[in-house]
Design a protein around this motif. Structure first.
Motif, PDB file in Angstrom:
ATOM      1  N   ARG A   1      -1.631  -0.915  -4.031  1.00  0.00           N
ATOM      2  CA  ARG A   1      -2.847  -0.239  -3.581  1.00  0.00           C
ATOM      3  C   ARG A   1      -2.445   1.182  -3.189  1.00  0.00           C
ATOM      4  O   ARG A   1      -1.691   1.363  -2.240  1.00  0.00           O
ATOM      5  CB  ARG A   1      -3.458  -0.975  -2.384  1.00  0.00           C
TER       6      ARG A   1
ATOM      7  N   ILE B   1      -8.563   9.565   0.020  1.00  0.00           N
ATOM      8  CA  ILE B   1      -8.815   9.837   1.438  1.00  0.00           C
ATOM      9  C   ILE B   1      -8.653  11.328   1.695  1.00  0.00           C
ATOM     10  O   ILE B   1      -7.976  12.038   0.947  1.00  0.00           O
ATOM     11  CB  ILE B   1      -7.860   9.047   2.369  1.00  0.00           C
TER      12      ILE B   1
ATOM     13  N   THR C   1      -7.411   4.680  -3.913  1.00  0.00           N
ATOM     14  CA  THR C   1      -8.440   5.039  -2.942  1.00  0.00           C
ATOM     15  C   THR C   1      -8.198   6.472  -2.500  1.00  0.00           C
ATOM     16  O   THR C   1      -7.088   6.813  -2.066  1.00  0.00           O
ATOM     17  CB  THR C   1      -8.395   4.111  -1.720  1.00  0.00           C
TER      18      THR C   1
ATOM     19  N   GLY D   1       0.844  -1.181   0.000  1.00  0.00           N
ATOM     20  CA  GLY D   1       0.000   0.000   0.000  1.00  0.00           C
ATOM     21  C   GLY D   1       0.880   1.232   0.000  1.00  0.00           C
ATOM     22  O   GLY D   1       1.822   1.341   0.803  1.00  0.00           O
TER      23      GLY D   1
ATOM     24  N   LYS E   1      -2.309  -0.200   6.404  1.00  0.00           N
ATOM     25  CA  LYS E   1      -2.645  -0.193   4.984  1.00  0.00           C
ATOM     26  C   LYS E   1      -1.554   0.446   4.116  1.00  0.00           C
ATOM     27  O   LYS E   1      -1.609   0.351   2.898  1.00  0.00           O
ATOM     28  CB  LYS E   1      -3.971   0.539   4.779  1.00  0.00           C
ATOM     29  N   VAL E   2      -0.603   1.086   4.764  1.00  0.00           N
ATOM     30  CA  VAL E   2       0.430   1.825   4.026  1.00  0.00           C
ATOM     31  C   VAL E   2       1.807   1.278   4.397  1.00  0.00           C
ATOM     32  O   VAL E   2       2.167   1.234   5.578  1.00  0.00           O
ATOM     33  CB  VAL E   2       0.358   3.334   4.335  1.00  0.00           C
TER      34      VAL E   2
ATOM     35  N   ALA F   1      -4.842  10.288   6.938  1.00  0.00           N
ATOM     36  CA  ALA F   1      -3.565   9.612   6.703  1.00  0.00           C
ATOM     37  C   ALA F   1      -3.113   8.814   7.920  1.00  0.00           C
ATOM     38  O   ALA F   1      -2.602   7.695   7.784  1.00  0.00           O
ATOM     39  CB  ALA F   1      -2.492  10.629   6.309  1.00  0.00           C
TER      40      ALA F   1
ATOM     41  N   ASP G   1      -4.105  11.321  -0.893  1.00  0.00           N
ATOM     42  CA  ASP G   1      -4.645  12.419  -0.092  1.00  0.00           C
ATOM     43  C   ASP G   1      -5.383  13.395  -1.000  1.00  0.00           C
ATOM     44  O   ASP G   1      -4.908  13.723  -2.092  1.00  0.00           O
ATOM     45  CB  ASP G   1      -3.508  13.189   0.593  1.00  0.00           C
TER      46      ASP G   1
ATOM     47  N   LEU H   1       1.085   5.554  -0.110  1.00  0.00           N
ATOM     48  CA  LEU H   1       0.368   6.803   0.128  1.00  0.00           C
ATOM     49  C   LEU H   1       1.094   7.938  -0.585  1.00  0.00           C
ATOM     50  O   LEU H   1       2.326   8.027  -0.528  1.00  0.00           O
ATOM     51  CB  LEU H   1       0.295   7.099   1.628  1.00  0.00           C
TER      52      LEU H   1
ATOM     53  N   TYR I   1      -3.147   5.034  -1.908  1.00  0.00           N
ATOM     54  CA  TYR I   1      -4.010   5.951  -1.173  1.00  0.00           C
ATOM     55  C   TYR I   1      -3.597   7.372  -1.539  1.00  0.00           C
ATOM     56  O   TYR I   1      -2.433   7.745  -1.385  1.00  0.00           O
ATOM     57  CB  TYR I   1      -3.903   5.714   0.339  1.00  0.00           C
TER      58      TYR I   1
ATOM     59  N   VAL J   1      -5.019   5.335   8.257  1.00  0.00           N
ATOM     60  CA  VAL J   1      -4.672   4.287   7.294  1.00  0.00           C
ATOM     61  C   VAL J   1      -3.269   3.748   7.565  1.00  0.00           C
ATOM     62  O   VAL J   1      -2.987   2.568   7.323  1.00  0.00           O
ATOM     63  CB  VAL J   1      -4.799   4.768   5.826  1.00  0.00           C
TER      64      VAL J   1
END
Length: 349
Positions: A188, A218, A216, A155, A231-232, A223, A192, A157, A190, A226
């Motif tokens: 995956r 968010i 995804t 994951g 997830k990150v 932050a 911001d 970010l 994420y 997750v």
């Protein structure tokens, strides 16, 4: 990868063609700019944004400025060039690529001093095209180096937009995501939202979804959770300027992510072309921070005002991430793992 070319030259019609990033994701509109004033306005109002894309647009802008010149000598052309350069440089104070590209165009101008005016104009076009082509290669190299630090299924970010529409192709922080997509890494991502101008929601989420990446969206203040939920596994961000000591300037909210990543033991990677490394800035304290208008916070994105009338606002566009929070700076020339040795790394490459 079928990349969107957000900045390109239409030399036949003497204009710059830009993707208007302020209209995304609702409208995909390319517009044509034929004057230096229009290009300045596009940079200032973020119709073109992302440090590399800004540099490319400025280089093309300088070329178009001298192309239309009626100067009869190098001296006259040089005088006009200086005015165009100074004007475009005033559009955005933080992105060092803007000044880097403008200076590179000036260096080429001076190198052609003994040529005819027509030959000089052609050289200006060649230099601007070279800046664009080199940026594409730089982004690909950054992506390869960054991918070497990541594992399939992770994951990731990211913050703001450091993707293909902010560069010539691939992007910087998004480059390993695109390469991973091509090679089956199944990342995956994420994204911001990136208040207040929502570059993550409008741009990153849009372009990654267009490319088929699992993304995804968010809110910025999500932050922490997750990361806490596991997830990150890595944070990747772009960069508008790197100081000699490794401090970095990026979109507002980046330093908070770095602090969170440090707390949760997650690597924090800054993807930065060497053109963003400014050895004239000793530390982040020397990097000018652009402060933008209050309407971006209070009214710009709303049908009705979302704050009291005449409320005082503070709207810095960037913040400084201390080098101690950066796991590594990823450049096209390699990975700077000892971030405090940024200047030494650059001098050795």
């Amino acid at each position: 990868m079928e990349a969107i070319q957000s900045v390109r030259l239409d030399d036949e019609n003497s204009c710059l063609v830009l993707l208007d990033q302020t209209l995304l994701p609702n409208e995909k509109v390319f517009f044509r700019l034929s004057t230096v004033e229009e290009i300045w306005e596009a940079i200032y109002h973020l119709k073109v944004r992302g440090a590399p894309a800004i540099g490319i647009a400025a280089a093309y802008g300088v070329y178009l400025g001298v192309k239309k010149s009626e100067a009869a000598s190098f001296a006259e052309l040089s005088e006009e060039f200086a005015k165009v350069k100074q004007y475009l440089a005033s559009s955005r104070p933080t992105a060092v690529n803007l000044f880097w590209a403008l200076q590179r165009m000036e260096d080429r101008l001076k190198a052609e001093a003994d040529q005819t005016v027509d030959d000089i104009k052609q050289a200006m076009k060649e230099e601007a095209e070279a800046i664009r082509a080199e940026d594409e290669k730089v982004c690909l190299a950054i992506g390869e180096h960054a991918l070497s630090l990541l594992e399939p299924g992770w994951g990731l970010l990211t913050h703001c937009n450091a993707g293909t529409i902010a560069t010539a192709k691939y992007g910087t922080a998004l480059a390993p995501m695109y390469l991973g997509q091509e090679r089956g890494y199944d990342f995956r991502v994420y994204a911001d939202e990136t208040r207040p101008l929502l570059q993550g929601a409008r741009l990153t989420a849009w372009e990654l979804q267009e490319a088929g990446v699992d993304v995804t969206l968010i809110c910025d203040n999500m932050a922490s959770i997750v990361m806490q939920e596991g997830k990150v596994q890595a944070v990747l961000v772009g960069c508008d300027r790197v100081a000699a000591n490794g401090d970095t300037a990026n979109k507002i909210g980046t330093s908070g992510l770095a602090i969170l990543a440090k707390h949760y033991g997650i690597p924090f990677y800054v993807c930065a072309p060497t053109s963003t490394i400014d050895l004239n800035c000793a530390t982040g304290a020397d990097i000018p921070i652009e402060v933008r208008k209050s309407e971006e916070i209070t009214t710009q994105w709303y049908e009705q005002p979302m704050a009291p009338p005449n409320i005082k606002t503070y709207n810095p566009a960037f913040d400084i991430t201390d080098h101690s929070l950066v796991t590594a700076i990823i450049t096209e020339k390699g990975i700077i793992r000892e971030v405090t040795g940024t200047a030494r790394f650059l001098s050795n490459h």
